[in-house]
Design an enzyme around this catalytic site. Sequence first.
Site, PDB file in Angstrom:
ATOM      1  N   ASN A   1     -11.453 -29.344 -20.243  1.00  0.00           N
ATOM      2  CA  ASN A   1     -10.267 -28.822 -20.931  1.00  0.00           C
ATOM      3  C   ASN A   1     -10.228 -27.310 -20.778  1.00  0.00           C
ATOM      4  OD1 ASN A   1     -11.789 -27.588 -23.226  1.00  0.00           O
ATOM      5  ND2 ASN A   1     -12.400 -29.733 -23.491  1.00  0.00           N
TER       6      ASN A   1
ATOM      7  N   ASP B   1     -13.875 -36.101 -25.207  1.00  0.00           N
ATOM      8  CA  ASP B   1     -14.094 -37.335 -25.967  1.00  0.00           C
ATOM      9  C   ASP B   1     -14.578 -38.475 -25.072  1.00  0.00           C
ATOM     10  OD1 ASP B   1     -13.470 -36.453 -28.551  1.00  0.00           O
ATOM     11  OD2 ASP B   1     -11.349 -36.416 -28.010  1.00  0.00           O
TER      12      ASP B   1
ATOM     13  N   LYS C   1     -19.185 -37.945  -2.964  1.00  0.00           N
ATOM     14  CA  LYS C   1     -17.780 -37.549  -3.116  1.00  0.00           C
ATOM     15  C   LYS C   1     -16.874 -38.757  -2.848  1.00  0.00           C
ATOM     16  CE  LYS C   1     -14.360 -34.422  -1.251  1.00  0.00           C
ATOM     17  NZ  LYS C   1     -14.021 -33.503  -0.176  1.00  0.00           N
TER      18      LYS C   1
ATOM     19  N   PHE D   1     -13.634 -27.588 -36.079  1.00  0.00           N
ATOM     20  CA  PHE D   1     -12.355 -27.033 -35.619  1.00  0.00           C
ATOM     21  C   PHE D   1     -11.446 -28.196 -35.243  1.00  0.00           C
ATOM     22  CE2 PHE D   1     -12.044 -22.416 -34.789  1.00  0.00           C
ATOM     23  CZ  PHE D   1     -13.274 -22.016 -35.302  1.00  0.00           C
TER      24      PHE D   1
ATOM     25  N   LYS E   1      -9.881 -35.240 -40.097  1.00  0.00           N
ATOM     26  CA  LYS E   1     -11.185 -34.930 -39.464  1.00  0.00           C
ATOM     27  C   LYS E   1     -12.160 -34.345 -40.491  1.00  0.00           C
ATOM     28  CE  LYS E   1      -9.200 -34.288 -34.912  1.00  0.00           C
ATOM     29  NZ  LYS E   1      -8.641 -33.388 -33.911  1.00  0.00           N
TER      30      LYS E   1
ATOM     31  N   LYS F   1     -15.506 -36.511 -40.988  1.00  0.00           N
ATOM     32  CA  LYS F   1     -16.761 -35.955 -40.460  1.00  0.00           C
ATOM     33  C   LYS F   1     -17.601 -35.286 -41.553  1.00  0.00           C
ATOM     34  CE  LYS F   1     -14.609 -35.486 -35.928  1.00  0.00           C
ATOM     35  NZ  LYS F   1     -14.785 -35.071 -34.556  1.00  0.00           N
TER      36      LYS F   1
HETATM   37  O1  PMT Z   1     -12.698 -21.641 -26.433  1.00  0.00           O
HETATM   38  P1  PMT Z   1     -11.361 -20.991 -26.665  1.00  0.00           P
HETATM   39  O2  PMT Z   1     -10.580 -20.819 -25.383  1.00  0.00           O
HETATM   40  O3  PMT Z   1     -11.475 -19.720 -27.441  1.00  0.00           O
HETATM   41  O4  PMT Z   1     -10.480 -22.006 -27.544  1.00  0.00           O
HETATM   42  C1  PMT Z   1     -10.832 -22.244 -28.861  1.00  0.00           C
HETATM   43  C2  PMT Z   1     -10.597 -23.721 -29.242  1.00  0.00           C
HETATM   44  C3  PMT Z   1      -9.116 -24.019 -29.208  1.00  0.00           C
HETATM   45  C4  PMT Z   1     -11.324 -24.649 -28.269  1.00  0.00           C
HETATM   46  C5  PMT Z   1     -11.186 -23.906 -30.690  1.00  0.00           C
HETATM   47  O5  PMT Z   1     -10.544 -23.007 -31.533  1.00  0.00           O
HETATM   48  C6  PMT Z   1     -10.987 -25.327 -31.187  1.00  0.00           C
HETATM   49  O6  PMT Z   1      -9.995 -25.668 -31.792  1.00  0.00           O
HETATM   50  N1  PMT Z   1     -11.993 -26.228 -30.955  1.00  0.00           N
HETATM   51  C7  PMT Z   1     -11.944 -27.660 -31.311  1.00  0.00           C
HETATM   52  C8  PMT Z   1     -11.128 -28.406 -30.306  1.00  0.00           C
HETATM   53  C9  PMT Z   1     -10.756 -29.802 -30.725  1.00  0.00           C
HETATM   54  O7  PMT Z   1      -9.660 -30.195 -30.626  1.00  0.00           O
HETATM   55  O8  PMT Z   1     -11.657 -30.494 -31.251  1.00  0.00           O
HETATM   56  P2  PMT Z   1     -11.457 -32.076 -31.665  1.00  0.00           P
HETATM   57  O9  PMT Z   1     -10.274 -32.241 -32.523  1.00  0.00           O
HETATM   58  O10 PMT Z   1     -11.578 -32.882 -30.442  1.00  0.00           O
HETATM   59  O11 PMT Z   1     -12.763 -32.249 -32.512  1.00  0.00           O
HETATM   60  C10 PMT Z   1     -12.862 -31.905 -33.886  1.00  0.00           C
HETATM   61  C11 PMT Z   1     -14.228 -31.338 -34.150  1.00  0.00           C
HETATM   62  O12 PMT Z   1     -15.234 -32.298 -33.772  1.00  0.00           O
HETATM   63  C12 PMT Z   1     -14.536 -30.088 -33.360  1.00  0.00           C
HETATM   64  O13 PMT Z   1     -15.247 -29.237 -34.209  1.00  0.00           O
HETATM   65  C13 PMT Z   1     -15.397 -30.577 -32.197  1.00  0.00           C
HETATM   66  O14 PMT Z   1     -16.315 -29.591 -31.768  1.00  0.00           O
HETATM   67  C14 PMT Z   1     -16.099 -31.783 -32.797  1.00  0.00           C
HETATM   68  N2  PMT Z   1     -16.361 -32.856 -31.797  1.00  0.00           N
HETATM   69  C15 PMT Z   1     -15.349 -33.470 -31.166  1.00  0.00           C
HETATM   70  C16 PMT Z   1     -15.594 -34.497 -30.271  1.00  0.00           C
HETATM   71  C17 PMT Z   1     -16.917 -34.870 -30.013  1.00  0.00           C
HETATM   72  N3  PMT Z   1     -17.208 -35.830 -29.163  1.00  0.00           N
HETATM   73  N4  PMT Z   1     -17.925 -34.247 -30.650  1.00  0.00           N
HETATM   74  C18 PMT Z   1     -17.671 -33.255 -31.540  1.00  0.00           C
HETATM   75  O15 PMT Z   1     -18.596 -32.663 -32.115  1.00  0.00           O
END
Ligand code: PMT
Length: 404
Positions: free
Chosen positions: A208, A277, A287, A321, A335, A339
Site C-alpha cells: 500500500n 490484510d 518469476k 490507527f 476497530k 481490538k
Molecule cells: O505511513 P504514512 O504514509 O505516514 O501514512 C500513515 C497511515 C495512513 C498509514 C497511518 O496514519 C494509518 O492510518 N495507519 C493504519 C492504516 C489502516 O488502515 O489500518 P487498518 O484499518 O487496516 O488496521 C487498523 C489497525 O490494526 C492499525 O493500527 C493496524 O496497524 C492494525 N493491523 C491491521 C491489520 C493487521 N493484519 N494487523 C494489524 O496490526
Amino acid sequence: MFKGKNVVLGVSGGIAVYKAVELLRLLTKAGADVHVVMTRNACEFVTPLTFQTLSGNPVHTDLFNLYQEREIDHISLADRADLFILAPATANLVGKIAQGLADDLLTTSVMATKAPVLVVPAMNTNMYQNPIYQRNEKILVENGYHVLEPASGALACGWEGQGKLPDPEVIFETAINVLTPKDLLGCTLLVTAGPTREEIDPVRYISNYSSGKMGFAIAAAARRRGGQVVLVAGPSTLAVPEGVRCLPVFTAEEMRTAVFNHLENVDVVIKAAAVADYRSADRSVHKMKKNAEQLTLTLERNPDILAEIGEQKGNRVLVGFAAETERLLAHAAEKLKKKNLDLIVANDITRQGAGFDVDTNIVRFLHADGQVEELELMPKAEVANRLLDRVATLWKLRRLSSQP
Ligand code: PMT
C-alpha cells in the site's frame, strides 16, 4: 515547539558565525522570538545587521550601550528567555562561563539566566582537545548546561578533526530536544510504521502507499520526550530517528514476530503501520510468466497483530490507527472495540493533506470512554505530539493504578 518561545541566540567570534545565520532562520521560521547577542569578535565575521534583519529584533552587542540597556537590559534578556543557544561557542566563551567571568553582555546574560542553555562549541581541533578546554566544558555539563559536541571534518584553519559547528538543522533539533519536557522518561514504547510487503513472486508484491512518515514521527517525538522506543518498520526510505531502535521488516508475519519478540517489556504499543490484510497463498519461487489471458491469485489472511495484542493487553496502553474512505467514525469505533484499544487515531484519507505519504494529517482521536477529539490539519510531527500527550496521561494513570 518554538511558537511563542523567547530564544536568546548568543554568537561568539569564529568562522562558523555564518551558520548561526541559518540557525536563526530555522528558529524564526518555527515561530520563535529570537534575540541575538553578539560578542565584539563575532561582529568581525558577520554584521549585526544580518541578524537584525532576519530576527526582526535589535541585535545586542555591547553591555554599556545605554540605549539598548534602557530598551532591554541583560537581566530582562536573561529573565525572558525560554532557551539560550550559544552557537558558535568559542573556547574563550566556554572558559569564561565555566570560570564565572561576566565581562560582556553575552556572558552576563548567560550567568543571569535560569533558562536552559545549549552550548555548541566550534574551534580548532587542538584547542578542542586541549585538557583545559575539556575541563571547562565538563564544568558546564556538571552544572546542567547542555553541550552539543562539535562535528568532525576539514576545519577552516586547515586542520582535520573534531571542532566543526554541527549543521544548523542538527542544532535546531537538539534545541527542540532541550525544550521538550521528558514526560515519557521510564516508558518503553513499541511503534509500528510503514507498509508491509507481501511477495507474489520474486519481482512482484502486494502493498500500500504508506511511507512510514506517521509512525516515524511518533517514534521521534516519543524518544524526544524521554521514552525508550522500538520501531518496527516496514519498507521505508526514511532515516531512523536518533536514539530509536529500529527493526526493519517486510511482511506482516515478520512484523508480528518482531512485535511479539519485544512485547513483554513494553508499556505502550502504537500501531501506525498499514499492515496488508492478505498475502499470496502460493508465492511463486520463480518469476510468473504471462501465459494466460487472465490470472487469479489466491490470497490468505494475514494475522491481525493488533487484535492479538489486544487479547493479551495486560497493563499496556494500546493505540491503533484507522485509515478510512467512508464512515470514518463508525469504522474506527468498531476497530477500537474489537481490538480492545485505549485509543484509535482515525484518518479520513479522502481529505487532502491526510493519510498516506504526505507530511500532514487530519485526524480524530476516539477514546475507549467514547470521547472524540477532532484535530485540524497539522504536520505529522504535531499529530504525534498531541497523541503522545494523551498516551503519557494514560500511561501515568496505568502506572499509578498498578502500584500496590
Ligand atoms: O505511513 P504514512 O504514509 O505516514 O501514512 C500513515 C497511515 C495512513 C498509514 C497511518 O496514519 C494509518 O492510518 N495507519 C493504519 C492504516 C489502516 O488502515 O489500518 P487498518 O484499518 O487496516 O488496521 C487498523 C489497525 O490494526 C492499525 O493500527 C493496524 O496497524 C492494525 N493491523 C491491521 C491489520 C493487521 N493484519 N494487523 C494489524 O496490526
